[in-house]
Design a protein around this motif. Structure first.
Motif, PDB file in Angstrom:
ATOM      1  N   THR A  65       0.831  -1.190   0.000  1.00 54.46           N
ATOM      2  CA  THR A  65       0.000   0.000   0.000  1.00 54.46           C
ATOM      3  C   THR A  65       0.878   1.257   0.000  1.00 54.46           C
ATOM      4  N   PRO A  66       0.417   2.304  -0.686  1.00 59.86           N
ATOM      5  CA  PRO A  66       1.177   3.558  -0.680  1.00 59.86           C
ATOM      6  C   PRO A  66       1.126   4.177   0.712  1.00 59.86           C
ATOM      7  N   LEU A  67       2.279   4.535   1.224  1.00 60.00           N
ATOM      8  CA  LEU A  67       2.394   5.044   2.586  1.00 60.00           C
ATOM      9  C   LEU A  67       2.677   6.542   2.614  1.00 60.00           C
ATOM     10  N   SER A  68       3.593   6.969   1.727  1.00 59.94           N
ATOM     11  CA  SER A  68       4.020   8.359   1.743  1.00 59.94           C
ATOM     12  C   SER A  68       4.722   8.695   0.430  1.00 59.94           C
ATOM     13  N   ILE A  69       5.211   9.915   0.365  1.00 57.79           N
ATOM     14  CA  ILE A  69       5.950  10.420  -0.797  1.00 57.79           C
ATOM     15  C   ILE A  69       7.361  10.795  -0.350  1.00 57.79           C
ATOM     16  N   ALA A  70       8.334  10.518  -1.208  1.00 57.57           N
ATOM     17  CA  ALA A  70       9.707  10.971  -0.974  1.00 57.57           C
ATOM     18  C   ALA A  70      10.132  11.771  -2.197  1.00 57.57           C
ATOM     19  N   VAL A  71      10.973  12.757  -1.982  1.00 53.13           N
ATOM     20  CA  VAL A  71      11.521  13.529  -3.091  1.00 53.13           C
ATOM     21  C   VAL A  71      12.961  13.084  -3.286  1.00 53.13           C
ATOM     22  N   ALA A  78       8.835   9.966  -5.517  1.00 50.38           N
ATOM     23  CA  ALA A  78       8.778   8.506  -5.443  1.00 50.38           C
ATOM     24  C   ALA A  78       7.761   8.122  -4.374  1.00 50.38           C
ATOM     25  N   LEU A  79       7.084   7.012  -4.621  1.00 47.42           N
ATOM     26  CA  LEU A  79       6.134   6.471  -3.659  1.00 47.42           C
ATOM     27  C   LEU A  79       6.855   5.561  -2.682  1.00 47.42           C
ATOM     28  N   ILE A  80       6.507   5.668  -1.419  1.00 48.10           N
ATOM     29  CA  ILE A  80       6.992   4.723  -0.424  1.00 48.10           C
ATOM     30  C   ILE A  80       5.840   3.762  -0.163  1.00 48.10           C
ATOM     31  N   HIS A  81       6.071   2.488  -0.454  1.00 50.52           N
ATOM     32  CA  HIS A  81       5.074   1.445  -0.232  1.00 50.52           C
ATOM     33  C   HIS A  81       5.469   0.599   0.968  1.00 50.52           C
ATOM     34  N   ARG A  82       4.448   0.056   1.668  1.00 58.19           N
ATOM     35  CA  ARG A  82       4.693  -0.884   2.752  1.00 58.19           C
ATOM     36  C   ARG A  82       3.905  -2.159   2.462  1.00 58.19           C
TER      37      ARG A  82
END
Length: 124
Positions: A65-71, A78-82
């Motif tokens: 699942t998408p958790l957050s955004i990183a630059v 970029a998407l941070i998935h868990r």
């Protein structure tokens, strides 16, 4: 599920698809910018296919699942998935046709739901 044939260009044709584990959309693995896609552009959900510790393919195969955004240093998002099964984190570059509303919700979540009470700023 997916077809891994090429069309003579060395690139997979548009029939190289996967079905999203969350919303059921059929997704082309090649994004509009010709990069490989590993998440659904509609709901941003992915599948745990990469083993980042040992390299190669993960046996987990659970939904991520998408958790957050990183630059990234390049300025790209970029998407941070868990992973919903083993909780491993993974980083996937955002595609040009990814759902912009969900991307913005992920980006502003830390400001909308800070891990500390906002009333402390009233006393400053």
């Amino acid at each position: 599920m997916s077809h891994n044939t090429t069309n003579g260009t060395g690139r997979a044709p548009s029939t190289d698809t996967f079905t999203c584990l969350r919303c059921g959309s059929v997704v082309n693995r090649i994004a509009p910018d010709d990069s490989r896609r590993n998440h659904c552009p509609s709901c941003l959900t992915s599948r745990h296919t990469d083993d980042h510790i040992d390299g190669g393919v993960s046996e987990c195969q659970a939904r991520m699942t998408p958790l957050s955004i990183a630059v990234l240093r390049s300025g790209r998002w970029a998407l941070i998935h868990r992973c919903t099964r083993c909780y491993e984190l993974s980083l996937h570059q955002v595609g040009g046709d990814d759902n912009q509303l969900i991307l913005m919700r992920l980006a502003v979540r830390p400001l909308a739901e800070p891990p500390f009470p906002l009333d402390v700023f009233a006393d400053l």
